[in-house]
Enzyme design. Structure first.
Site, PDB file in Angstrom:
ATOM      1  N   GLU A  25      38.507  56.377  18.828  1.00  0.00           N
ATOM      2  CA  GLU A  25      39.300  55.803  19.912  1.00  0.00           C
ATOM      3  C   GLU A  25      40.607  55.167  19.424  1.00  0.00           C
ATOM      4  OE1 GLU A  25      36.797  53.944  23.181  1.00  0.00           O
ATOM      5  OE2 GLU A  25      35.429  53.805  21.480  1.00  0.00           O
ATOM      6  N   SER A 155      34.544  55.823  25.295  1.00  0.00           N
ATOM      7  CA  SER A 155      35.477  56.767  25.911  1.00  0.00           C
ATOM      8  C   SER A 155      34.831  58.105  26.272  1.00  0.00           C
ATOM      9  CB  SER A 155      36.694  57.001  24.995  1.00  0.00           C
ATOM     10  OG  SER A 155      37.486  55.836  24.936  1.00  0.00           O
ATOM     11  N   TYR A 225      41.654  58.863  30.977  1.00  0.00           N
ATOM     12  CA  TYR A 225      42.924  58.579  30.323  1.00  0.00           C
ATOM     13  C   TYR A 225      44.096  59.470  30.743  1.00  0.00           C
ATOM     14  CZ  TYR A 225      39.998  55.658  27.400  1.00  0.00           C
ATOM     15  OH  TYR A 225      39.116  54.704  26.976  1.00  0.00           O
ATOM     16  N   ARG A 264      33.680  44.370  30.098  1.00  0.00           N
ATOM     17  CA  ARG A 264      33.671  45.162  31.327  1.00  0.00           C
ATOM     18  C   ARG A 264      32.293  45.787  31.449  1.00  0.00           C
ATOM     19  NH1 ARG A 264      36.319  49.732  30.311  1.00  0.00           N
ATOM     20  NH2 ARG A 264      34.447  50.943  30.790  1.00  0.00           N
ATOM     21  N   GLU A 278      26.390  50.216  30.787  1.00  0.00           N
ATOM     22  CA  GLU A 278      26.738  49.629  29.492  1.00  0.00           C
ATOM     23  C   GLU A 278      27.683  48.460  29.673  1.00  0.00           C
ATOM     24  OE1 GLU A 278      29.401  51.962  26.919  1.00  0.00           O
ATOM     25  OE2 GLU A 278      29.499  53.429  28.545  1.00  0.00           O
ATOM     26  N   ASN A 280      31.102  46.944  27.883  1.00  0.00           N
ATOM     27  CA  ASN A 280      32.210  47.205  26.959  1.00  0.00           C
ATOM     28  C   ASN A 280      32.821  45.866  26.553  1.00  0.00           C
ATOM     29  OD1 ASN A 280      32.728  50.363  27.311  1.00  0.00           O
ATOM     30  ND2 ASN A 280      32.214  49.492  29.303  1.00  0.00           N
ATOM     31  N   GLY A 284      39.538  48.824  27.526  1.00  0.00           N
ATOM     32  CA  GLY A 284      40.879  49.381  27.412  1.00  0.00           C
ATOM     33  C   GLY A 284      41.905  48.548  28.160  1.00  0.00           C
TER      34      GLY A 284
END
Length: 317
Positions: A25, A155, A225, A264, A278, A280, A284
């Site tokens: 990433e 990602s 993305y 997040r 999950e 995070n 991002g």
């Protein structure tokens, strides 16, 4: 709007914005880091520096004499407790989650094990497959379709939706290219929502909930993305009661996993039940990332989101 304090970090502080790194990433992290660096400059932190992380990062940080580190790294070495441990040794206060929570949440399987201690957090039924295990045998009690995921990857790298048992081994082998350990979950046939959890003076609060409708079949790398590949709906189309429930579960997961500063939390919604996917711990921060959109919906613009995250380093000093 949640009040963001402006005076927790001295504007003359020397701040290392950590980005890049050595994970799959790295490119996304460079974009996150540049955005955060530019925001800090706009906020008046003129001694902020963009620091591209490589194998010499310990020497770079030691020689740089930084007052704080802003962690904009994603994935291995940056989101799994490694950089956090190094910063602890160097006694540099840093943003976001600490060593334990970072390490835990990077591993989807062990995150589920910890969160399963809290009965109020719904999760999909799953199997944990390690190298040498019989993937068919391990998943015999799961109902198709399934989702295969590398245990420690972000990602959407290495993820596959599996409709038939005869396709499972191929999907497993793809995931195993990223991590030897693979999580295989029953696919929750619902829609994807995500909610940020931030802190104000050490108290966690949830952002608005973002509903994501990808143009692809599911929320893969391209949908995440590439501009125009996903529709963001914020606030999500949920009743007031369900909205409150999702936010409550997100904050509860944040606290149960020992998170701090920023995270997040991702869910699949089905029958008004938020199935946690999950956590995070280093979300991002690109122009198309979820967390900035969630914060903006509650009146926190990008720069003040960055300031809020920076303040978490001040609390950890």
């Amino acid at each position: 709007m949640q009040e963001i304090k402006n005076d927790m970090i001295n504007k003359n502080a020397k701040i290392a914005v950590l980005c890049g790194g050595m994970s799959s990433e790295a490119e996304i992290s460079m974009r996150s880091g540049k955005g955060c660096y530019d925001a800090l400059k706009r906020l008046g932190f003129n001694n902020a520096e963009l620091v591209v992380v490589d194998k010499n990062i310990a020497e770079t940080l030691k020689n740089g004499k930084y007052d704080y580190a802003f962690n904009a790294l994603h994935g291995k070495y940056g989101e799994d407790g490694c950089i956090q441990g190094l910063l602890e040794i160097l006694q540099i206060p840093y943003t976001g989650c600490g060593v334990m929570a970072s390490s835990l949440c990077m591993n989807k399987e062990f995150t589920k094990r910890i969160l399963s201690t809290c009965k109020e957090i719904p999760m999909a039924k799953s199997a944990f497959v390690r190298k040498g295990d019989d993937v068919i045998e391990k998943t015999k009690d799961l109902k198709y379709p399934l989702f295969t995921k590398p245990v420690c990857e972000g990602s959407s790298f290495g993820m596959t939706k599996v409709e038939r048992p005869e396709d499972l081994k191929t999907a497993y082998e793809l995931a195993a290219k990223y991590n030897e350990d693979v999580l295989i979950e029953e696919f929750v046939d619902g829609f994807f929502v995500t909610v940020g959890v931030l802190e104000c003076e050490g108290e966690p609060f949830a952002t608005e909930i973002l509903e994501i409708r990808p143009k692809n079949e599911w929320y893969d790398f391209e949908a995440k993305y590439k501009n125009g590949m996903s529709e963001f709906i914020v606030p999500a189309h949920l009743s007031d009661e369900v909205t409150a429930r999702v936010k409550e579960v997100a904050v509860k997961a944040f606290v149960t996993a020992g998170c701090r500063g920023v995270s997040r939390v991702d869910f699949m919604m089905k029958d008004n039940i938020p199935y946690l996917l999950e956590i995070n711990t280093s979300p991002g921060m690109t122009a198309t990332s979820d967390l900035p959109a969630q914060a903006a919906a509650m009146g926190i613009d990008y720069d003040h989101l960055v300031l809020n995250i920076l303040n978490s380093a001040g609390l950890n000093k």
